[in-house]
Design a protein around this motif. Sequence first.
Motif, PDB file in Angstrom:
ATOM      1  N   THR A  77       0.778  -1.225  -0.189  1.00  0.00           N
ATOM      2  CA  THR A  77       0.164  -0.194  -0.269  1.00  0.00           C
ATOM      3  C   THR A  77       0.902   1.146   0.252  1.00  0.00           C
ATOM      4  O   THR A  77       0.771   2.295  -0.484  1.00  0.00           O
ATOM      5  CB  THR A  77      -0.706  -0.239   1.012  1.00  0.00           C
ATOM      6  N   PHE A  78       1.872   1.482   1.070  1.00  0.00           N
ATOM      7  CA  PHE A  78       3.299   2.745   0.724  1.00  0.00           C
ATOM      8  C   PHE A  78       3.364   2.359  -0.667  1.00  0.00           C
ATOM      9  O   PHE A  78       3.349   3.612  -1.166  1.00  0.00           O
ATOM     10  CB  PHE A  78       3.625   2.466   1.808  1.00  0.00           C
ATOM     11  N   LEU A  79       4.350   1.526  -0.679  1.00  0.00           N
ATOM     12  CA  LEU A  79       4.418   2.031  -2.853  1.00  0.00           C
ATOM     13  C   LEU A  79       3.553   2.239  -3.325  1.00  0.00           C
ATOM     14  O   LEU A  79       4.043   2.805  -4.096  1.00  0.00           O
ATOM     15  CB  LEU A  79       5.375   0.596  -2.989  1.00  0.00           C
ATOM     16  N   THR A  80       2.651   1.647  -4.184  1.00  0.00           N
ATOM     17  CA  THR A  80       1.885   1.503  -4.409  1.00  0.00           C
ATOM     18  C   THR A  80       1.853   3.797  -4.149  1.00  0.00           C
ATOM     19  O   THR A  80       1.454   4.674  -5.051  1.00  0.00           O
ATOM     20  CB  THR A  80      -0.093   1.738  -4.592  1.00  0.00           C
ATOM     21  N   GLU A  81       0.543   3.630  -2.612  1.00  0.00           N
ATOM     22  CA  GLU A  81       0.007   5.087  -2.737  1.00  0.00           C
ATOM     23  C   GLU A  81       1.593   5.775  -3.089  1.00  0.00           C
ATOM     24  O   GLU A  81       1.158   7.631  -3.250  1.00  0.00           O
ATOM     25  CB  GLU A  81      -0.079   5.655  -1.475  1.00  0.00           C
ATOM     26  N   THR A  82       2.745   5.754  -2.631  1.00  0.00           N
ATOM     27  CA  THR A  82       3.711   7.538  -3.061  1.00  0.00           C
ATOM     28  C   THR A  82       4.539   7.219  -4.291  1.00  0.00           C
ATOM     29  O   THR A  82       5.130   8.301  -4.313  1.00  0.00           O
ATOM     30  CB  THR A  82       5.501   6.617  -1.854  1.00  0.00           C
ATOM     31  N   GLY A  83       3.959   5.958  -5.702  1.00  0.00           N
ATOM     32  CA  GLY A  83       4.836   6.013  -6.298  1.00  0.00           C
ATOM     33  C   GLY A  83       5.957   5.279  -6.959  1.00  0.00           C
ATOM     34  O   GLY A  83       6.055   4.899  -7.636  1.00  0.00           O
ATOM     35  N   LEU A  84       6.191   4.678  -5.327  1.00  0.00           N
ATOM     36  CA  LEU A  84       7.238   4.513  -5.656  1.00  0.00           C
ATOM     37  C   LEU A  84       7.201   2.746  -5.622  1.00  0.00           C
ATOM     38  O   LEU A  84       8.153   1.981  -5.969  1.00  0.00           O
ATOM     39  CB  LEU A  84       8.238   3.903  -3.670  1.00  0.00           C
ATOM     40  N   ASP A  85       5.851   1.778  -6.556  1.00  0.00           N
ATOM     41  CA  ASP A  85       6.382   0.816  -6.490  1.00  0.00           C
ATOM     42  C   ASP A  85       6.428   0.762  -8.515  1.00  0.00           C
ATOM     43  O   ASP A  85       6.732   0.370  -8.931  1.00  0.00           O
ATOM     44  CB  ASP A  85       4.827   0.368  -7.140  1.00  0.00           C
ATOM     45  N   ARG A  86       7.216   1.935  -8.773  1.00  0.00           N
ATOM     46  CA  ARG A  86       7.416   1.913 -10.791  1.00  0.00           C
ATOM     47  C   ARG A  86       9.184   2.184 -10.096  1.00  0.00           C
ATOM     48  O   ARG A  86       9.878   1.173 -10.853  1.00  0.00           O
ATOM     49  CB  ARG A  86       6.972   3.327 -10.671  1.00  0.00           C
ATOM     50  N   TYR A  87       9.716   2.361  -8.865  1.00  0.00           N
ATOM     51  CA  TYR A  87      11.132   1.408  -8.476  1.00  0.00           C
ATOM     52  C   TYR A  87      11.407   0.574  -7.769  1.00  0.00           C
ATOM     53  O   TYR A  87      12.209  -0.422  -7.613  1.00  0.00           O
ATOM     54  CB  TYR A  87      11.870   2.940  -8.503  1.00  0.00           C
ATOM     55  N   ILE A  88      10.293   0.385  -6.604  1.00  0.00           N
ATOM     56  CA  ILE A  88      10.835  -1.110  -6.127  1.00  0.00           C
ATOM     57  C   ILE A  88       9.736  -1.962  -6.183  1.00  0.00           C
ATOM     58  O   ILE A  88       8.080  -1.994  -6.373  1.00  0.00           O
ATOM     59  CB  ILE A  88      10.239  -0.306  -4.397  1.00  0.00           C
ATOM     60  N   PRO A  89       9.885  -3.360  -6.090  1.00  0.00           N
ATOM     61  CA  PRO A  89       8.949  -4.534  -6.477  1.00  0.00           C
ATOM     62  C   PRO A  89       7.803  -4.185  -5.445  1.00  0.00           C
ATOM     63  O   PRO A  89       8.618  -4.670  -4.220  1.00  0.00           O
ATOM     64  CB  PRO A  89       9.636  -5.626  -7.098  1.00  0.00           C
ATOM     65  N   LEU A  90       6.729  -4.998  -5.980  1.00  0.00           N
ATOM     66  CA  LEU A  90       5.499  -5.193  -4.789  1.00  0.00           C
ATOM     67  C   LEU A  90       5.728  -6.157  -4.035  1.00  0.00           C
ATOM     68  O   LEU A  90       6.554  -7.537  -4.995  1.00  0.00           O
ATOM     69  CB  LEU A  90       4.150  -4.993  -5.205  1.00  0.00           C
ATOM     70  N   PRO A  91       5.979  -6.206  -3.291  1.00  0.00           N
ATOM     71  CA  PRO A  91       5.934  -7.983  -2.460  1.00  0.00           C
ATOM     72  C   PRO A  91       5.206  -8.537  -2.964  1.00  0.00           C
ATOM     73  O   PRO A  91       5.754 -10.140  -3.260  1.00  0.00           O
ATOM     74  CB  PRO A  91       5.341  -7.205  -0.792  1.00  0.00           C
ATOM     75  N   SER A  92       3.890  -8.462  -3.416  1.00  0.00           N
ATOM     76  CA  SER A  92       2.810  -9.664  -4.009  1.00  0.00           C
ATOM     77  C   SER A  92       3.794 -10.140  -5.432  1.00  0.00           C
ATOM     78  O   SER A  92       2.751 -10.950  -5.806  1.00  0.00           O
ATOM     79  CB  SER A  92       1.323  -9.228  -4.711  1.00  0.00           C
ATOM     80  N   LEU A  93       4.708  -9.717  -5.549  1.00  0.00           N
ATOM     81  CA  LEU A  93       4.933  -9.310  -7.026  1.00  0.00           C
ATOM     82  C   LEU A  93       6.557 -10.543  -6.953  1.00  0.00           C
ATOM     83  O   LEU A  93       6.389 -11.222  -8.202  1.00  0.00           O
ATOM     84  CB  LEU A  93       5.093  -8.437  -8.131  1.00  0.00           C
ATOM     85  N   VAL A  94       7.053 -10.527  -6.211  1.00  0.00           N
ATOM     86  CA  VAL A  94       8.226 -11.167  -5.425  1.00  0.00           C
ATOM     87  C   VAL A  94       8.005 -12.534  -5.948  1.00  0.00           C
ATOM     88  O   VAL A  94       9.153 -13.030  -6.134  1.00  0.00           O
ATOM     89  CB  VAL A  94       8.697 -10.293  -5.215  1.00  0.00           C
ATOM     90  N   GLN A  95       6.840 -12.863  -4.978  1.00  0.00           N
ATOM     91  CA  GLN A  95       6.992 -13.767  -4.497  1.00  0.00           C
ATOM     92  C   GLN A  95       7.076 -15.465  -5.577  1.00  0.00           C
ATOM     93  O   GLN A  95       7.669 -15.655  -6.330  1.00  0.00           O
ATOM     94  CB  GLN A  95       5.968 -14.399  -4.291  1.00  0.00           C
TER      95      GLN A  95
END
Length: 95
Positions: A77-95
């Motif tokens: 949620t933090f990564l998505t809300e801040t836009g950092l998901d463009r640079y840091i993989p989301l936990p749900s995608l890493v697994q």
Amino acid sequence: MITDILTTADVELFMKQLVNEGTNAHPDEDFHNYVNMETGSPCYTPEEAELRNRLIEQCFDVCESNGLDVYSVMQETFLTETGLDRYIPLPSLVQ
């Protein structure tokens, strides 16, 4: 501010609210310890910190009862809300 965490959606909403407050929140950190980096003043009154600490505890309970990792839910949620998901993989995608 949400007053109770009853669902996973509430966990996400709470994290969104923390992001909107300008907080780089972590589930293990006591909200009494949050300080404004520019002024050195506490970010929250004692009452506000207590509410947020209670809500974090509820986040742990809700995630655990749903078989979810609270850290991953809140980080995503933090990564998505801040836009950092463009640079840091989301936990749900890493697994």
